[in-house]
Write a protein that holds these residues in place. Structure first.
Motif, PDB file in Angstrom:
ATOM      1  N   PHE A 175       0.781  -1.230   0.000  1.00  0.00           N
ATOM      2  CA  PHE A 175       0.000   0.000   0.000  1.00  0.00           C
ATOM      3  C   PHE A 175       0.815   1.285   0.000  1.00  0.00           C
ATOM      4  CE2 PHE A 175      -2.637  -3.255   2.111  1.00  0.00           C
ATOM      5  CZ  PHE A 175      -3.677  -3.294   1.199  1.00  0.00           C
ATOM      6  N   ARG A 176       2.050   1.227   0.396  1.00  0.00           N
ATOM      7  CA  ARG A 176       2.848   2.453   0.510  1.00  0.00           C
ATOM      8  C   ARG A 176       2.958   3.173  -0.836  1.00  0.00           C
ATOM      9  NH1 ARG A 176       6.658  -0.910   3.411  1.00  0.00           N
ATOM     10  NH2 ARG A 176       6.282  -0.780   5.669  1.00  0.00           N
ATOM     11  N   GLY A 177       2.506   4.410  -0.856  1.00  0.00           N
ATOM     12  CA  GLY A 177       2.617   5.225  -2.058  1.00  0.00           C
ATOM     13  C   GLY A 177       1.666   4.867  -3.170  1.00  0.00           C
ATOM     14  N   LYS A 178       0.685   4.000  -2.900  1.00  0.00           N
ATOM     15  CA  LYS A 178      -0.232   3.547  -3.940  1.00  0.00           C
ATOM     16  C   LYS A 178      -1.631   4.103  -3.726  1.00  0.00           C
ATOM     17  CE  LYS A 178       2.531   0.747  -6.231  1.00  0.00           C
ATOM     18  NZ  LYS A 178       2.846   0.938  -7.670  1.00  0.00           N
ATOM     19  N   ASN A 179      -2.355   4.195  -4.835  1.00  0.00           N
ATOM     20  CA  ASN A 179      -3.791   4.413  -4.780  1.00  0.00           C
ATOM     21  C   ASN A 179      -4.452   3.042  -4.721  1.00  0.00           C
ATOM     22  OD1 ASN A 179      -3.499   7.256  -5.132  1.00  0.00           O
ATOM     23  ND2 ASN A 179      -3.225   6.909  -7.323  1.00  0.00           N
ATOM     24  N   VAL A 180      -5.501   2.920  -3.916  1.00  0.00           N
ATOM     25  CA  VAL A 180      -6.075   1.606  -3.631  1.00  0.00           C
ATOM     26  C   VAL A 180      -7.559   1.570  -3.982  1.00  0.00           C
ATOM     27  CG1 VAL A 180      -6.484  -0.141  -1.860  1.00  0.00           C
ATOM     28  CG2 VAL A 180      -4.434   1.305  -1.740  1.00  0.00           C
ATOM     29  N   ILE A 181      -7.930   0.522  -4.708  1.00  0.00           N
ATOM     30  CA  ILE A 181      -9.346   0.184  -4.906  1.00  0.00           C
ATOM     31  C   ILE A 181      -9.615  -1.040  -4.054  1.00  0.00           C
ATOM     32  CG2 ILE A 181     -11.118  -0.575  -6.532  1.00  0.00           C
ATOM     33  CD1 ILE A 181      -9.428   0.809  -8.737  1.00  0.00           C
ATOM     34  N   ILE A 182     -10.540  -0.920  -3.129  1.00  0.00           N
ATOM     35  CA  ILE A 182     -10.865  -2.058  -2.263  1.00  0.00           C
ATOM     36  C   ILE A 182     -12.261  -2.567  -2.602  1.00  0.00           C
ATOM     37  CG2 ILE A 182     -11.570  -0.492  -0.394  1.00  0.00           C
ATOM     38  CD1 ILE A 182     -10.589  -2.777   1.528  1.00  0.00           C
ATOM     39  N   ILE A 183     -12.321  -3.830  -3.007  1.00  0.00           N
ATOM     40  CA  ILE A 183     -13.574  -4.445  -3.446  1.00  0.00           C
ATOM     41  C   ILE A 183     -14.255  -5.118  -2.262  1.00  0.00           C
ATOM     42  CG2 ILE A 183     -14.590  -6.224  -4.913  1.00  0.00           C
ATOM     43  CD1 ILE A 183     -12.393  -5.683  -6.950  1.00  0.00           C
ATOM     44  N   ASP A 184     -15.539  -4.860  -2.119  1.00  0.00           N
ATOM     45  CA  ASP A 184     -16.341  -5.465  -1.050  1.00  0.00           C
ATOM     46  C   ASP A 184     -17.622  -6.008  -1.665  1.00  0.00           C
ATOM     47  OD1 ASP A 184     -17.050  -6.283   1.462  1.00  0.00           O
ATOM     48  OD2 ASP A 184     -16.938  -4.303   2.386  1.00  0.00           O
ATOM     49  N   PHE A 210      -1.094   3.174   6.683  1.00  0.00           N
ATOM     50  CA  PHE A 210      -0.009   2.345   6.159  1.00  0.00           C
ATOM     51  C   PHE A 210       0.536   2.862   4.830  1.00  0.00           C
ATOM     52  CE2 PHE A 210      -1.687  -0.645   9.253  1.00  0.00           C
ATOM     53  CZ  PHE A 210      -0.528  -1.209   9.755  1.00  0.00           C
ATOM     54  N   GLY A 211       0.253   4.112   4.507  1.00  0.00           N
ATOM     55  CA  GLY A 211       0.918   4.752   3.387  1.00  0.00           C
ATOM     56  C   GLY A 211       0.146   4.857   2.101  1.00  0.00           C
ATOM     57  N   ALA A 212      -1.115   4.405   2.054  1.00  0.00           N
ATOM     58  CA  ALA A 212      -1.903   4.548   0.829  1.00  0.00           C
ATOM     59  C   ALA A 212      -2.179   6.031   0.557  1.00  0.00           C
ATOM     60  CB  ALA A 212      -3.221   3.787   0.952  1.00  0.00           C
ATOM     61  N   LYS A 213      -2.095   6.429  -0.720  1.00  0.00           N
ATOM     62  CA  LYS A 213      -2.357   7.827  -1.079  1.00  0.00           C
ATOM     63  C   LYS A 213      -3.848   8.106  -1.173  1.00  0.00           C
ATOM     64  CE  LYS A 213       0.111   8.215  -4.852  1.00  0.00           C
ATOM     65  NZ  LYS A 213       0.826   8.832  -5.994  1.00  0.00           N
ATOM     66  N   ARG A 214      -4.563   7.247  -1.870  1.00  0.00           N
ATOM     67  CA  ARG A 214      -6.009   7.381  -2.035  1.00  0.00           C
ATOM     68  C   ARG A 214      -6.650   6.021  -1.817  1.00  0.00           C
ATOM     69  NH1 ARG A 214      -7.568   9.483  -7.737  1.00  0.00           N
ATOM     70  NH2 ARG A 214      -9.641   9.387  -6.805  1.00  0.00           N
ATOM     71  N   VAL A 215      -7.872   6.016  -1.333  1.00  0.00           N
ATOM     72  CA  VAL A 215      -8.636   4.782  -1.163  1.00  0.00           C
ATOM     73  C   VAL A 215     -10.022   4.999  -1.752  1.00  0.00           C
ATOM     74  CG1 VAL A 215      -9.617   3.107   0.436  1.00  0.00           C
ATOM     75  CG2 VAL A 215      -7.381   4.131   0.927  1.00  0.00           C
ATOM     76  N   ILE A 216     -10.394   4.126  -2.667  1.00  0.00           N
ATOM     77  CA  ILE A 216     -11.727   4.164  -3.272  1.00  0.00           C
ATOM     78  C   ILE A 216     -12.372   2.796  -3.085  1.00  0.00           C
ATOM     79  CG2 ILE A 216     -13.015   4.337  -5.445  1.00  0.00           C
ATOM     80  CD1 ILE A 216     -11.063   6.380  -6.409  1.00  0.00           C
TER      81      ILE A 216
END
Length: 200
Positions: A141-150, A169-175
């Motif tokens: 996650f560090r320095g990354k944009n994250v798509i979290i599927i639910d 934990f370092g994620a830049k964006r979370v969608i």
């Protein structure tokens, strides 16, 4: 594809956007239309790890819209189910499909619960907002944009917990990307003798 946002932090005013593929009406409502019942079945199947090619394509298309060609800046991960075994069972087929059709990295085991969870619709507790009940592989996650599927988004509490934790934990964006969004229409509600008779 539809979208929304959740205000998840009264102090920081953090907004976690989310997208969803279909709407879902809980099974305790009566007088549902045929397409609403079809959506219910699709949600039940998704939780069992069964997803049609049509919905797989819609998920891939939605992710590509979010990523917008910046594949190396994004990763895709999955919200954990009640236990690790259930998480793998639910997402294994979808993960394989996403890996075959996306350029960004896809992880199925980056987030997990410290202890097995009882689903909230069966009387389990909600996630803690501070993420203290989660284990996270921070390398992803560090320095990354994250798509979290639910599977389903209702109040947005899970997305709040996941998003806050991944940012720590370092994620830049979370969608968030939910297969379904729960809605509560103005319809009659079924009568149950006890909670054990209720589905989802």
């Amino acid at each position: 594809m539809s979208f929304g946002t959740i205000n998840v932090d009264n102090c920081m005013k953090t907004i976690y956007p989310f997208k969803y593929i279909i709407t879902y009406i809980p099974s305790y409502y009566c007088n549902l239309k045929s397409w609403q019942k079809s959506n219910q079945r699709a949600v039940f199947d998704f939780k069992k790890g069964i997803i049609s090619d049509y919905y797989k394509k819609r998920i891939v298309d939605t992710i590509n819209t979010i990523v917008d060609g910046n594949d190396t800046e994004w990763i895709v991960c999955f919200a954990p189910a009640s236990c690790r075994k259930e998480t793998y069972h639910r997402y294994k087929d979808l993960k394989n499909h996403l890996e075959a059709n996306l350029q960004c990295k896809v992880y199925v085991d980056s987030i997990d619960f410290i202890f097995p969870q009882t689903p909230s619709h069966l009387g389990g507790k909600n996630l803690r907002d501070d993420g203290d009940d989660l284990i996270v592989d921070s390398r992803h996650f560090r320095g990354k944009n994250v798509i979290i599927i639910d599977d389903v988004i209702s109040s947005g509490r899970s997305l709040r917990s996941f998003g806050t934790t991944l940012k720590q934990f370092g994620a830049k964006r979370v969608i968030g990307l939910a297969f379904a969004r729960t809605i509560h229409p103005n319809l009659p509600i079924k009568r149950f003798r006890n909670r054990q008779n209720q589905k989802l």
